[in-house]
Write an enzyme that holds these catalytic residues in place. Structure first.
Site, PDB file in Angstrom:
ATOM      1  N   SER A 251       0.941  -0.939  -0.037  1.00  0.00           N
ATOM      2  CA  SER A 251      -0.059   0.069  -0.069  1.00  0.00           C
ATOM      3  C   SER A 251       0.814   1.164   0.162  1.00  0.00           C
ATOM      4  O   SER A 251       2.166   1.103  -0.001  1.00  0.00           O
ATOM      5  CB  SER A 251      -0.846   0.105   1.021  1.00  0.00           C
ATOM      6  OG  SER A 251      -0.069   0.345   2.457  1.00  0.00           O
ATOM      7  N   LYS A 252       0.276   2.294   0.028  1.00  0.00           N
ATOM      8  CA  LYS A 252       0.995   3.679  -0.178  1.00  0.00           C
ATOM      9  C   LYS A 252       1.930   3.851   0.840  1.00  0.00           C
ATOM     10  O   LYS A 252       2.998   4.691   0.699  1.00  0.00           O
ATOM     11  CB  LYS A 252      -0.232   4.907  -0.125  1.00  0.00           C
ATOM     12  CG  LYS A 252      -0.744   5.010  -1.633  1.00  0.00           C
ATOM     13  CD  LYS A 252      -1.208   6.478  -1.667  1.00  0.00           C
ATOM     14  CE  LYS A 252      -1.852   6.519  -3.239  1.00  0.00           C
ATOM     15  NZ  LYS A 252      -3.206   6.961  -2.990  1.00  0.00           N
ATOM     16  N   ARG A 253       1.737   3.444   2.154  1.00  0.00           N
ATOM     17  CA  ARG A 253       2.687   3.683   3.095  1.00  0.00           C
ATOM     18  C   ARG A 253       4.174   3.002   2.719  1.00  0.00           C
ATOM     19  O   ARG A 253       5.053   3.202   3.411  1.00  0.00           O
ATOM     20  CB  ARG A 253       2.122   3.464   4.320  1.00  0.00           C
ATOM     21  CG  ARG A 253       2.096   1.730   4.900  1.00  0.00           C
ATOM     22  CD  ARG A 253       1.286   1.590   5.934  1.00  0.00           C
ATOM     23  NE  ARG A 253       0.618   0.320   5.753  1.00  0.00           N
ATOM     24  CZ  ARG A 253       1.114  -0.780   6.499  1.00  0.00           C
ATOM     25  NH1 ARG A 253       2.208  -0.626   7.330  1.00  0.00           N
ATOM     26  NH2 ARG A 253       0.520  -1.743   6.569  1.00  0.00           N
ATOM     27  N   HIS A 254       4.012   1.878   1.844  1.00  0.00           N
ATOM     28  CA  HIS A 254       5.365   1.275   1.614  1.00  0.00           C
ATOM     29  C   HIS A 254       5.952   1.963   0.645  1.00  0.00           C
ATOM     30  O   HIS A 254       7.429   2.118   0.345  1.00  0.00           O
ATOM     31  CB  HIS A 254       5.067   0.078   1.047  1.00  0.00           C
ATOM     32  CG  HIS A 254       4.576  -0.956   2.025  1.00  0.00           C
ATOM     33  ND1 HIS A 254       3.043  -1.407   1.764  1.00  0.00           N
ATOM     34  CD2 HIS A 254       4.760  -1.455   3.080  1.00  0.00           C
ATOM     35  CE1 HIS A 254       2.982  -2.250   3.012  1.00  0.00           C
ATOM     36  NE2 HIS A 254       3.932  -2.054   3.766  1.00  0.00           N
TER      37      HIS A 254
END
Ligand code: GLU
Length: 480
Positions: A251-254
């Protein structure tokens, strides 16, 4: 002939997981000279995003995943946009009702909500499953809104063999009477993709493993119509590594998760494609990890696809990207990197030489601004930068001597190309009794204001030109 398809929903951007699905689907058919179809699955009108189809098409075009049939190229099985195929689905749904594999359901929203409140996991209670034909007809005549549900077998099991995950089996008692046609006249994904895959002659359904356990419901539809089931190729999940080392769905946090974001950040489409090919697939007997799309077509086979989740490794992608950038021709590099350059390059700067020094040193195109900044203007630096143990420079007087002597030579030099500059400065080693490294160290710091630079002193001076080189060296001398 192998026929595969890519069937994205136009939800606004191209997730790299989706792009990997498209790539594998494309490669599985092209390995056998088969056909690749693009179908737009836009029946979920709430998720529909204007312009999203263009993003899908442009991504496929940029990455070279050309389709043989699809929305704009046409083909024998169109239309290729599901919202334009509503009548087809209704016709097939009614057929299913007539055959006894589906039924009309007139339950109101209120009733369903209440049911859900009473038991959130229980699902639909099959209230309308056994309405008499007369009752159904009365309701239809009265114009009562309806959905059409699949009539799941109540006993036994349904199995199929997935090419990657092996046999998948479900107890029929666990299958919900899922909705096939919604009250708005649109079909659900669960229904229309089956109809389309059959009508479009799709032989291999290639998609993410999130559909692995719903597929028994789909094979029941194939069986009900008496159609041959396709070969299923479900792809492993793509995970991201969390800060604590654990993994979870990417997801975006990665990091960036859309193809557009990667491109905007200066990744090359070829590098992304190459990296994605290896994310869940492993070439057999191959010494290299580098593959062009054409090479992938010839080596890609389903038995190399892994079923264990793949962890998206941003470091590795960056490394791949660097390798691809370093291999670009100087002309191609200039063409690709120029849109990333945010500042005006002074006419005195030799742009071509500057880019050539940077081409083999950057790992993504967006790094260009940061890496070239010192050519454009001299950064502020402390005179302590000149001091260096390895080059035996421990006092500023020595630096001053080197720079003053260099200044004399440079002022008398007209041609500021690397070779001339180097040849011109070399005699200083003898006259000052110093090593070339020591002399070049002093000059390099003076013209760059940095201890680590792309290129050496003379290459940097070739880029910034005579006037600027002299000005920077003079500024250094006054600093000392
Ligand atoms: N529209 C579905 C999705 O984007 C496609 C799944 C499939 O390929 O069958 O997830």
């Amino acid at each position: 002939m192998i026929v595969t398809r890519f069937a994205p929903s136009p939800t606004g951007y191209m997730h790299i997981g989706n792009l990997r699905t498209a790539l594998y689907s494309y490669l599985i058919s092209k390995h056998e000279d088969g056909k690749f179809i693009l179908r737009i699955e836009d029946t979920d009108r709430e998720r529909f995003v204007e312009g999203a189809t263009d993003i899908i098409k442009s991504t496929l075009s940029i990455t070279g995943l050309g389709y043989d049939e699809g929305p704009d190229v046409g083909g024998d099985h169109g239309p290729y946009v599901q919202s334009e195929r509503k009548e087809i689905y209704m016709e097939y749904a009614k057929k299913l009702v007539d055959m006894g594999y589906a039924y009309y359901c007139f339950c109101t929203k209120d009733r369903l909500e209440k049911l859900h409140e009473e038991d959130a996991t229980g699902g639909y209670d099959r209230h309308c499953r056994n309405l008499s034909p007369e009752e159904v007809q009365r309701n239809l005549d009265a114009g009562i809104p309806f959905v059409i549900r699949q009539k799941m077998p109540l006993e036994g099991t349904t199995s199929y063999v997935d090419s990657v995950f092996g046999e998948i089996s479900m107890n029929n008692s666990e299958l919900q009477d899922q909705i096939l046609m919604k009250a708005d006249g649109y079909p659900t994904y669960n229904f229309c993709h089956v109809i389309d895959d059959h009508l479009m002659g799709v032989t291999h359904v290639v998609r993410g493993s999130e559909y692995l356990t719903s597929t028994p419901k789909y094979v029941l539809l194939y069986d009900a119509y008496g159609w041959e089931r396709p070969t299923y190729v479900h792809l492993p999940l793509i995970m991201g590594r969390n800060e604590d080392g654990s993994i979870s769905k990417l997801s975006k946090r990665h990091g960036a998760v859309s193809f557009q974001d990667l491109i905007a950040d200066g990744y090359l489409p070829e590098a992304v494609v190459n990296y994605l090919a290896l994310l869940g697939w492993c070439p057999k007997n191959s010494e290299t990890e580098f593959f062009t799309l054409d090479e992938l077509k010839s080596v890609f086979t389903i038995d190399g696809v892994s079923k264990s989740p793949s962890v998206f490794d941003y470091e590795k992608l960056l490394w791949f990207n660097g390798e691809y950038i370093h291999k670009l021709s100087p002309e191609k590099f200039e063409e690709l990197v120029t849109p990333f350059i945010k500042c005006e390059i002074p006419s005195t700067v030799n742009k071509a030489r500057m880019l050539e020094l940077l081409r083999t040193r950057i790992t993504k195109l967006s790094e260009i601004n940061e890496r070239m900044a010192f050519f454009i203007s001299l950064p502020d630096y402390e005179r302590e930068l000149f001091l260096n143990k390895k080059n035996k420079i421990s006092d500023f007087e020595l630096v001053k001597t080197v720079l003053t002597s260099a200044l004399d030579i440079l002022s008398a030099t007209d041609s500021f190309d690397n070779d001339t500059l180097f040849a011109g400065l070399t005699p200083l080693t003898e006259s000052l009794g110093l090593k070339t490294g020591t002399i070049m160290w002093c000059i390099r710091i003076a013209v760059s204001g940095m201890t680590a630079t792309p290129g050496g002193a003379t290459e940097i001076m070739e880029v910034i030109g005579k006037d600027e080189s002299i000005a920077r060296i003079k500024a250094a001398i006054s600093k000392l």
